[in-house]
Write an enzyme that holds these catalytic residues in place. Structure first.
Site, PDB file in Angstrom:
ATOM      1  N   CYS A   1      50.700  21.542  31.316  1.00 13.65           N
ATOM      2  CA  CYS A   1      49.684  20.663  31.896  1.00 13.65           C
ATOM      3  C   CYS A   1      48.627  20.323  30.862  1.00 13.65           C
ATOM      4  O   CYS A   1      48.540  20.934  29.792  1.00 13.65           O
ATOM      5  CB  CYS A   1      49.052  21.298  33.136  1.00 13.65           C
ATOM      6  SG  CYS A   1      47.912  22.670  32.788  1.00 13.65           S
TER       7      CYS A   1
ATOM      8  N   CYS B   1      42.940  41.529  34.612  1.00 10.39           N
ATOM      9  CA  CYS B   1      41.723  40.889  35.134  1.00 10.39           C
ATOM     10  C   CYS B   1      40.493  41.302  34.350  1.00 10.39           C
ATOM     11  O   CYS B   1      40.119  40.685  33.373  1.00 10.39           O
ATOM     12  CB  CYS B   1      41.560  41.184  36.628  1.00 10.39           C
ATOM     13  SG  CYS B   1      40.114  40.356  37.358  1.00 10.39           S
TER      14      CYS B   1
ATOM     15  N   ARG C   1      47.719  25.445  40.977  1.00 14.13           N
ATOM     16  CA  ARG C   1      46.384  25.835  41.429  1.00 14.13           C
ATOM     17  C   ARG C   1      46.171  25.563  42.924  1.00 14.13           C
ATOM     18  O   ARG C   1      45.652  26.424  43.658  1.00 14.13           O
ATOM     19  CB  ARG C   1      45.342  25.082  40.600  1.00 14.13           C
ATOM     20  CG  ARG C   1      43.925  25.606  40.722  1.00 14.13           C
ATOM     21  CD  ARG C   1      43.010  24.886  39.731  1.00 14.13           C
ATOM     22  NE  ARG C   1      41.663  25.440  39.756  1.00 14.13           N
ATOM     23  CZ  ARG C   1      41.278  26.500  39.070  1.00 14.13           C
ATOM     24  NH1 ARG C   1      42.149  27.131  38.303  1.00 14.13           N
ATOM     25  NH2 ARG C   1      40.047  26.952  39.120  1.00 14.13           N
TER      26      ARG C   1
ATOM     27  N   CYS D   1      46.554  23.357  29.829  1.00 14.22           N
ATOM     28  CA  CYS D   1      47.268  24.333  29.002  1.00 14.22           C
ATOM     29  C   CYS D   1      47.437  23.829  27.564  1.00 14.22           C
ATOM     30  O   CYS D   1      47.475  24.621  26.618  1.00 14.22           O
ATOM     31  CB  CYS D   1      48.634  24.657  29.603  1.00 14.22           C
ATOM     32  SG  CYS D   1      48.565  25.838  30.979  1.00 14.22           S
TER      33      CYS D   1
ATOM     34  N   CYS E   1      51.179  27.480  32.394  1.00  6.05           N
ATOM     35  CA  CYS E   1      52.454  26.750  32.411  1.00  6.05           C
ATOM     36  C   CYS E   1      52.846  26.230  31.033  1.00  6.05           C
ATOM     37  O   CYS E   1      54.003  25.935  30.768  1.00  6.05           O
ATOM     38  CB  CYS E   1      52.404  25.595  33.412  1.00  6.05           C
ATOM     39  SG  CYS E   1      51.402  24.179  32.868  1.00  6.05           S
TER      40      CYS E   1
ATOM     41  N   HIS F   1      45.543  42.188  42.500  1.00  5.69           N
ATOM     42  CA  HIS F   1      45.875  41.200  41.461  1.00  5.69           C
ATOM     43  C   HIS F   1      45.876  41.790  40.056  1.00  5.69           C
ATOM     44  O   HIS F   1      46.217  41.097  39.108  1.00  5.69           O
ATOM     45  CB  HIS F   1      44.896  40.019  41.523  1.00  5.69           C
ATOM     46  CG  HIS F   1      43.480  40.401  41.229  1.00  5.69           C
ATOM     47  ND1 HIS F   1      42.698  41.085  42.124  1.00  5.69           N
ATOM     48  CD2 HIS F   1      42.706  40.204  40.136  1.00  5.69           C
ATOM     49  CE1 HIS F   1      41.502  41.296  41.603  1.00  5.69           C
ATOM     50  NE2 HIS F   1      41.485  40.786  40.391  1.00  5.69           N
ATOM     51  N   GLU F   2      45.525  43.063  39.923  1.00  9.92           N
ATOM     52  CA  GLU F   2      45.419  43.664  38.593  1.00  9.92           C
ATOM     53  C   GLU F   2      46.646  44.560  38.363  1.00  9.92           C
ATOM     54  O   GLU F   2      46.534  45.762  38.174  1.00  9.92           O
ATOM     55  CB  GLU F   2      44.110  44.463  38.488  1.00  9.92           C
ATOM     56  CG  GLU F   2      43.591  44.602  37.077  1.00  9.92           C
ATOM     57  CD  GLU F   2      42.174  45.137  37.025  1.00  9.92           C
ATOM     58  OE1 GLU F   2      41.250  44.362  36.716  1.00  9.92           O
ATOM     59  OE2 GLU F   2      41.980  46.337  37.298  1.00  9.92           O
TER      60      GLU F   2
ATOM     61  N   CYS G   1      40.166  46.133  41.902  1.00 10.05           N
ATOM     62  CA  CYS G   1      39.130  45.301  41.291  1.00 10.05           C
ATOM     63  C   CYS G   1      38.094  44.876  42.328  1.00 10.05           C
ATOM     64  O   CYS G   1      38.384  44.782  43.521  1.00 10.05           O
ATOM     65  CB  CYS G   1      39.792  44.081  40.648  1.00 10.05           C
ATOM     66  SG  CYS G   1      38.643  42.891  39.915  1.00 10.05           S
ATOM     67  N   HIS G   2      36.895  44.552  41.849  1.00  5.25           N
ATOM     68  CA  HIS G   2      35.827  44.115  42.745  1.00  5.25           C
ATOM     69  C   HIS G   2      36.199  42.841  43.494  1.00  5.25           C
ATOM     70  O   HIS G   2      35.746  42.627  44.621  1.00  5.25           O
ATOM     71  CB  HIS G   2      34.535  43.899  41.952  1.00  5.25           C
ATOM     72  CG  HIS G   2      33.347  43.583  42.817  1.00  5.25           C
ATOM     73  ND1 HIS G   2      32.982  42.291  43.134  1.00  5.25           N
ATOM     74  CD2 HIS G   2      32.478  44.385  43.465  1.00  5.25           C
ATOM     75  CE1 HIS G   2      31.929  42.306  43.928  1.00  5.25           C
ATOM     76  NE2 HIS G   2      31.596  43.565  44.147  1.00  5.25           N
ATOM     77  N   THR G   3      37.016  41.991  42.889  1.00  3.91           N
ATOM     78  CA  THR G   3      37.425  40.764  43.567  1.00  3.91           C
ATOM     79  C   THR G   3      38.214  41.062  44.838  1.00  3.91           C
ATOM     80  O   THR G   3      38.107  40.346  45.837  1.00  3.91           O
ATOM     81  CB  THR G   3      38.260  39.882  42.624  1.00  3.91           C
ATOM     82  OG1 THR G   3      37.517  39.664  41.417  1.00  3.91           O
ATOM     83  CG2 THR G   3      38.580  38.541  43.261  1.00  3.91           C
TER      84      THR G   3
ATOM     85  N   CYS H   1      44.823  26.533  34.063  1.00  3.61           N
ATOM     86  CA  CYS H   1      46.090  25.838  34.285  1.00  3.61           C
ATOM     87  C   CYS H   1      46.075  25.129  35.635  1.00  3.61           C
ATOM     88  O   CYS H   1      45.602  25.659  36.640  1.00  3.61           O
ATOM     89  CB  CYS H   1      47.227  26.860  34.240  1.00  3.61           C
ATOM     90  SG  CYS H   1      48.861  26.199  34.614  1.00  3.61           S
TER      91      CYS H   1
ATOM     92  N   ARG I   1      37.290  52.251  36.895  1.00  7.51           N
ATOM     93  CA  ARG I   1      38.453  51.649  37.531  1.00  7.51           C
ATOM     94  C   ARG I   1      39.344  52.719  38.155  1.00  7.51           C
ATOM     95  O   ARG I   1      39.722  53.690  37.499  1.00  7.51           O
ATOM     96  CB  ARG I   1      39.254  50.858  36.503  1.00  7.51           C
ATOM     97  CG  ARG I   1      40.174  49.794  37.020  1.00  7.51           C
ATOM     98  CD  ARG I   1      39.556  48.853  38.065  1.00  7.51           C
ATOM     99  NE  ARG I   1      39.501  47.463  37.668  1.00  7.51           N
ATOM    100  CZ  ARG I   1      38.389  46.742  37.702  1.00  7.51           C
ATOM    101  NH1 ARG I   1      37.244  47.280  38.098  1.00  7.51           N
ATOM    102  NH2 ARG I   1      38.409  45.466  37.378  1.00  7.51           N
TER     103      ARG I   1
END
Length: 368
Positions: A95, A169, A110, A98, A92, A62-63, A40-42, A106, A362
């Site tokens: 919270c 993502c 964090r 959520c 979660c 993360h993907e 991913c670009h992130t 969430c 991708r």
């Protein structure tokens, strides 16, 4: 256990695939064997050093999508053998955020996640006894990862994991921007700036919501053709005249809903300017560069246009990602068109090169 993972040691340098130690999951945590992971670009954004919140050393990625191997004490929603999609945006379900339908942000883990740690303030990754921080709570450029139970979405075993990972993502971000954040209404007119993964997801989301007209703006003819495959009714080559062309297509009014999926503050402004007077909503999905600001003429807002931001498309991941995957299995979302290249973990830097060259949508790392 020993695993192979792609480590970011220095910003701006290539990732290095190395052998690391991965500790067993603690209470509330889950060991996942990765099967597939999108590039991913992130990930590139952080690796380049442009991300003001970035840190190193860390394992990026993360993907991801994979299979649960083991669970820690107290884990009740997952068991060994379950197929899961990793969530950088956890849920979660307890919270105040959520429990409120207005946001997916969430609060449970964090602070620690933003620092590169699991909820107890430590890491499960290490190298020669020194901790390696987790990226976005996921670190999926690795054969295995340990993650909190609340950051994993259980999905159908029928879904190919090299397709399901895209819902971790970019694709969900675009879909959710249209479905959750903007709440696009049937019969409306939409414009989407950017035909990468997020933008194409937004086009698909507008179609699923019943939009009558969907205009997509991008610099690439190839990507604009992909947008048509996702439901775009009109396409425009990006540039300084894009707003005027949108106004010309809409009898001078502009779009009911505009979506920005490029990360360019100039394009963000175009999205606002192309939104209809009176009720037009511009939804910003792209991540701008460090220190950049959005310059908007106040008169555009006073005359009824609104601006909203959308993180992960407002998607409450454990609940909605499985629903998106089901819609893919039902044929409502064409995910196959997004997978442009298959790579091995050792070719992860090639994924960044393909992204910078805008070669495809991708690249997916296949761990099989």
């Amino acid at each position: 256990m020993k695993i192979r993972a792609a480590v970011l040691d220095d910003f701006g340098a290539p990732l290095a695939v190395q052998e690391l130690d991965l500790a067993e999951p603690n209470a509330g945590e889950v060991l996942v064997r990765l099967v597939a992971c999108g590039v991913c670009h992130t990930d590139l954004y952080t690796a380049s050093g442009a991300d003001p919140s970035g840190y190193a050393p860390t394992v990026l990625g993360h993907e991801g999508a994979g299979v649960v191997e083991r669970v820690g004490d107290g884990v009740t929603s997952l068991a060994a053998g379950d197929h899961v999609v990793t969530l950088f945006s956890p849920q979660c379900r307890e919270c105040i955020h959520c429990r409120d339908a207005r946001t997916n942000l969430c609060l449970a883990i964090r602070d620690q996640q933003n620092k590169g740690y699991l909820p107890d303030g430590t890491t499960r990754l290490s190298r020669d006894g020194e901790p390696i921080r987790h990226f976005m709570g996921t670190s999926t450029f690795a054969e295995y990862t340990v993650m909190p139970e609340i950051a994993l979405a259980k999905v159908s075993d029928d879904a190919p994991l090299d397709r399901a990972c895209l819902f971790a993502c970019g694709l969900s971000t675009g879909l959710g921007a249209a479905i959750n954040t903007a709440k696009v209404e049937p019969g409306s007119t939409c414009v989407v700036f950017g035909a990468g993964m997020v933008g194409l997801g937004a086009v698909a989301g507008c179609r699923l919501q019943g939009a009558e007209r969907i205009v997509c703006v991008d610099l690439s003819d190839e990507r604009l053709e992909l947008a048509r495959g996702q439901g775009a009714t009109d396409t425009i080559t990006g540039g300084p005249d894009a707003v005027q062309r949108i106004l010309d297509l809409t009898d001078g009014f502009g779009a009911d809903y505009a979506f920005e999926a490029t990360g360019s503050v100039h394009v963000m402004r175009q999205a606002v300017e192309s939104a209809r007077m009176g009720w037009g909503l511009a939804t910003v999905c792209g991540v701008a560069g460090k220190g950049e600001t959005l310059d908007v003429v106040p008169r555009l807002l006073i005359t009824g246009r609104r601006v909203a931001g959308s993180s992960f498309g407002g998607v409450k991941g454990r609940d909605q990602v499985p629903q998106f995957v089901e819609r893919y299995l039902a044929g409502d979302i064409d995910v196959d068109a997004f997978v442009s290249h298959k790579l091995t973990l050792d070719e992860v830097n090639r994924g960044f090169e393909l992204m910078e060259a805008q070669d495809g949508i991708r690249s997916v790392i296949d761990f099989a």
